[in-house]
Design a protein around this motif. Structure first.
Motif, PDB file in Angstrom:
ATOM      1  N   ARG A   2       0.672  -1.289   0.041  1.00  0.00           N
ATOM      2  CA  ARG A   2      -0.090   0.016   0.385  1.00  0.00           C
ATOM      3  C   ARG A   2       1.170   0.673  -0.119  1.00  0.00           C
ATOM      4  O   ARG A   2       2.020   0.994   1.067  1.00  0.00           O
ATOM      5  CB  ARG A   2      -0.805  -0.108   0.533  1.00  0.00           C
ATOM      6  CG  ARG A   2      -2.096   1.032   1.361  1.00  0.00           C
ATOM      7  CD  ARG A   2      -2.994   1.443   2.590  1.00  0.00           C
ATOM      8  NE  ARG A   2      -3.689   2.085   3.049  1.00  0.00           N
ATOM      9  CZ  ARG A   2      -4.268   2.388   2.205  1.00  0.00           C
ATOM     10  NH1 ARG A   2      -5.218   1.443   1.440  1.00  0.00           N
ATOM     11  NH2 ARG A   2      -5.421   3.173   2.164  1.00  0.00           N
ATOM     12  N   ASN A   4       1.665   5.079   0.811  1.00  0.00           N
ATOM     13  CA  ASN A   4       1.730   6.022   2.084  1.00  0.00           C
ATOM     14  C   ASN A   4       1.443   6.800   1.444  1.00  0.00           C
ATOM     15  O   ASN A   4       2.860   7.726   1.053  1.00  0.00           O
ATOM     16  CB  ASN A   4       2.010   5.379   2.859  1.00  0.00           C
ATOM     17  CG  ASN A   4       1.752   6.128   4.433  1.00  0.00           C
ATOM     18  OD1 ASN A   4       0.984   7.520   4.545  1.00  0.00           O
ATOM     19  ND2 ASN A   4       2.052   6.233   5.583  1.00  0.00           N
ATOM     20  N   SER A  38      -0.346  -2.877 -11.409  1.00  0.00           N
ATOM     21  CA  SER A  38       0.672  -2.776  -9.755  1.00  0.00           C
ATOM     22  C   SER A  38       1.520  -3.866  -9.543  1.00  0.00           C
ATOM     23  O   SER A  38       0.114  -4.995  -9.538  1.00  0.00           O
ATOM     24  CB  SER A  38       0.155  -2.285  -8.422  1.00  0.00           C
ATOM     25  OG  SER A  38       0.335  -2.342  -7.482  1.00  0.00           O
ATOM     26  N   SER A  64       6.612   5.616   2.288  1.00  0.00           N
ATOM     27  CA  SER A  64       6.636   5.531   0.667  1.00  0.00           C
ATOM     28  C   SER A  64       7.588   6.137  -0.028  1.00  0.00           C
ATOM     29  O   SER A  64       7.744   7.582  -0.082  1.00  0.00           O
ATOM     30  CB  SER A  64       5.407   5.424   0.407  1.00  0.00           C
ATOM     31  OG  SER A  64       3.865   4.911   0.669  1.00  0.00           O
TER      32      SER A  64
END
Length: 86
Positions: A2, A4, A38, A64
């Motif tokens: 994920r 950030n 992705s 990230s």
């Protein structure tokens, strides 16, 4: 993985690549928010949208990190890129 967006860092290399390829910060933000593709890439994630790709890692603190930004169409990836994806 994920992304950030609250804790995001763009490396000097990624900024340089963006300038060289005329990719704007707004285009990068769009890739990070709504990637069409992705996929994992060498411990990172490769996010793609409209022929642009960002490679993003995650620091141990959860930040990230945009490692690089590429300007390619999916059909331009070589067999070597696919092999290196693992």
């Amino acid at each position: 993985m994920r992304i950030n967006l609250e804790r995001l860092r763009v490396t000097a290399h990624a900024w340089k690549a963006m300038r060289k390829r005329d990719i704007t910060p707004e285009e990068l933000a769009e890739i990070l928010r709504r990637p069409a593709v992705s996929e994992p890439h060498k411990g990172c994630v490769r996010l793609s949208l409209n022929g642009l790709t960002a490679v993003v890692a995650t620091d141990p603190d959860g930040t990230s990190v945009v490692v690089t930004v590429l300007s390619r169409n999916a059909e331009q990836w070589t067999d070597r890129d696919v092999i290196n994806r693992r």
